[in-house]
Scaffold this active site. Structure first.
Site, PDB file in Angstrom:
ATOM      1  N   ASP A  97      20.902   1.048 -31.301  1.00 56.75           N
ATOM      2  CA  ASP A  97      21.913   1.395 -32.301  1.00 56.75           C
ATOM      3  C   ASP A  97      22.834   2.478 -31.763  1.00 56.75           C
ATOM      4  OD1 ASP A  97      23.314   1.976 -34.613  1.00 56.75           O
ATOM      5  OD2 ASP A  97      21.581   2.697 -35.745  1.00 56.75           O
TER       6      ASP A  97
ATOM      7  N   HIS B 261      18.210   1.869 -42.223  1.00 55.60           N
ATOM      8  CA  HIS B 261      17.993   2.939 -41.238  1.00 55.60           C
ATOM      9  C   HIS B 261      18.081   4.279 -41.962  1.00 55.60           C
ATOM     10  CE1 HIS B 261      19.714   4.953 -37.320  1.00 55.60           C
ATOM     11  NE2 HIS B 261      18.546   5.450 -37.663  1.00 55.60           N
TER      12      HIS B 261
ATOM     13  N   MET C 121      22.301   8.311 -44.781  1.00 53.37           N
ATOM     14  CA  MET C 121      22.362   9.667 -44.202  1.00 53.37           C
ATOM     15  C   MET C 121      22.387  10.695 -45.322  1.00 53.37           C
ATOM     16  SD  MET C 121      25.093   9.139 -41.134  1.00 53.37           S
ATOM     17  CE  MET C 121      25.227   7.593 -40.226  1.00 53.37           C
TER      18      MET C 121
ATOM     19  N   HIS D 182      22.656  -4.087 -41.296  1.00 51.45           N
ATOM     20  CA  HIS D 182      22.140  -2.756 -40.970  1.00 51.45           C
ATOM     21  C   HIS D 182      22.778  -1.743 -41.922  1.00 51.45           C
ATOM     22  CE1 HIS D 182      20.363   0.251 -38.230  1.00 51.45           C
ATOM     23  NE2 HIS D 182      21.471   0.944 -38.413  1.00 51.45           N
TER      24      HIS D 182
ATOM     25  N   MET E 155      17.927   5.000 -30.571  1.00 48.96           N
ATOM     26  CA  MET E 155      19.331   5.386 -30.750  1.00 48.96           C
ATOM     27  C   MET E 155      20.010   5.512 -29.382  1.00 48.96           C
ATOM     28  SD  MET E 155      19.863   5.483 -33.955  1.00 48.96           S
ATOM     29  CE  MET E 155      21.581   5.992 -33.813  1.00 48.96           C
TER      30      MET E 155
ATOM     31  N   SER F 161      26.458  -3.089 -38.584  1.00 45.96           N
ATOM     32  CA  SER F 161      26.292  -1.899 -39.436  1.00 45.96           C
ATOM     33  C   SER F 161      27.438  -1.816 -40.431  1.00 45.96           C
ATOM     34  CB  SER F 161      26.267  -0.641 -38.573  1.00 45.96           C
ATOM     35  OG  SER F 161      26.434   0.490 -39.412  1.00 45.96           O
TER      36      SER F 161
ATOM     37  N   MET G 139      18.249   7.963 -42.055  1.00 45.37           N
ATOM     38  CA  MET G 139      18.505   9.201 -41.313  1.00 45.37           C
ATOM     39  C   MET G 139      18.426  10.336 -42.317  1.00 45.37           C
ATOM     40  SD  MET G 139      21.485   7.647 -38.911  1.00 45.37           S
ATOM     41  CE  MET G 139      21.666   6.258 -40.017  1.00 45.37           C
TER      42      MET G 139
ATOM     43  N   ASP H 241      23.042   2.159 -43.024  1.00 47.97           N
ATOM     44  CA  ASP H 241      22.827   3.527 -42.534  1.00 47.97           C
ATOM     45  C   ASP H 241      22.791   4.524 -43.684  1.00 47.97           C
ATOM     46  OD1 ASP H 241      22.704   3.314 -39.625  1.00 47.97           O
ATOM     47  OD2 ASP H 241      24.745   2.521 -39.793  1.00 47.97           O
TER      48      ASP H 241
HETATM   49  C1  DX5 Z   1      24.955   5.996 -36.309  1.00 47.70           C
HETATM   50  C2  DX5 Z   1      24.456   4.781 -37.046  1.00 47.70           C
HETATM   51  C3  DX5 Z   1      24.906   3.496 -36.481  1.00 47.70           C
HETATM   52  C4  DX5 Z   1      26.393   3.288 -36.484  1.00 47.70           C
HETATM   53  C5  DX5 Z   1      26.707   2.498 -35.265  1.00 47.70           C
HETATM   54  O1  DX5 Z   1      24.225   7.107 -36.681  1.00 47.70           O
HETATM   55  O2  DX5 Z   1      23.034   4.766 -37.067  1.00 47.70           O
HETATM   56  O3  DX5 Z   1      24.237   2.387 -37.098  1.00 47.70           O
HETATM   57  O4  DX5 Z   1      26.878   2.606 -37.614  1.00 47.70           O
HETATM   58  O5  DX5 Z   1      28.081   2.417 -35.138  1.00 47.70           O
HETATM   59  P1  DX5 Z   1      28.771   1.924 -33.778  1.00 47.70           P
HETATM   60  O6  DX5 Z   1      28.278   0.523 -33.509  1.00 47.70           O
HETATM   61  O7  DX5 Z   1      30.213   1.973 -34.131  1.00 47.70           O
HETATM   62  O8  DX5 Z   1      28.383   2.874 -32.695  1.00 47.70           O
HETATM   63 ZN    ZN Z   2      22.006   2.900 -37.763  1.00 42.88          ZN
END
Ligand code: DX5
Ligand code: ZN
Length: 214
Positions: free
Chosen positions: A174, A63, A34, A30, A136, A7, A65, A32
């Site tokens: 994840d 991903h 948000m 990956h 998750m 990620s 969110m 993220d």
């Molecule tokens: C959290 C993200 C993850 C995050 C994981 O909401 O979706 O992808 O980057 O980070 P680690 O591996 O540090 O838990």
């Molecule tokens: Zn993620």
């Protein structure tokens, strides 16, 4: 085969090209996204995905969110995503189905994501058309959180559903994945592992990726 998806939330955003190059031995990137509404954090959006696409041929696992993700499917596809995950909690089921239809029309791979509160059975209406289910293992929003052990049961249940209805479907996990929790999630049935802090925080990133392949 286990696939590793580092990620970039844990990367240095001022040196994103360098940090994506550092994970070139992984299977996908990956990303993220948000929106500060579905989750309390705000990260990156369409223009950044577009820039990343210009600088790497790696598979982009995006991903989302974000609330009501159907609004942004075309934009992320045009930006160069290879796969999009939409959260089942992010809109009404009919609009989730519309989002999946939009992904299909754009020719990208389709995934649904489950917050820890959501049961494995929630994937049943969609499972036959999915390329991946994302479970998750932390509450979405931030990197570096502790793995939720009780999610192993959800992973097992999703694996059973996948094996029954769509064995080609990937099962991604994840949150809080490190060499120790990687073993547990793989034993429970996961085959795609997202890892942010345990990869980017490691002194040897290539070794960290290989170690996660268990
Ligand atoms: C959290 C993200 C993850 C995050 C994981 O909401 O979706 O992808 O980057 O980070 P680690 O591996 O540090 O838990
Ligand atoms: Zn993620």
């Amino acid at each position: 085969m286990i696939k590793i998806a580092p990620s970039i939330l844990s990367a240095d955003f001022c040196n994103l090209e360098r940090d994506i190059h550092r994970i070139r031995t992984a299977d996908m990137v990956h990303v993220d996204v948000m929106d500060g509404a579905f989750v309390p954090n705000i990260t990156i959006g369409v223009p950044v995905v577009k820039s990343i696409r210009k600088h790497t041929d790696m598979f982009l696992d995006v991903h989302l969110m974000i609330e009501k993700p159907v609004r942004y499917i075309d934009a992320f596809c045009n930006a160069g995503a290879d796969l999009l995950s939409v959260h089942l909690e992010a809109d009404h089921p009919t609009r989730i189905a519309e989002a999946l239809k939009a992904m299909e029309a754009n020719g990208v791979k389709k995934a649904v994501a489950l917050r820890p509160i959501t049961s494995a059975q929630a994937v049943l209406p969609y499972i036959e058309q999915l390329d991946m289910v994302l479970v998750m293992t932390v509450e979405p929003g931030f990197g570096g959180q502790a793995f939720m052990t009780h999610q192993l049961e959800t992973i097992r249940q999703v694996r059973e559903i996948i094996n029954k209805y769509n064995p080609a479907c990937d099962l991604e996990v994840d949150g809080g994945i490190n060499p120790e929790t990687a073993k547990q999630v793989v034993a429970a049935g996961a085959n795609v592992l997202v890892a942010g802090s345990s990869v980017y925080g490691a002194p040897d990133i290539e070794l960290a990726i290989e170690t996660l392949r268990v």
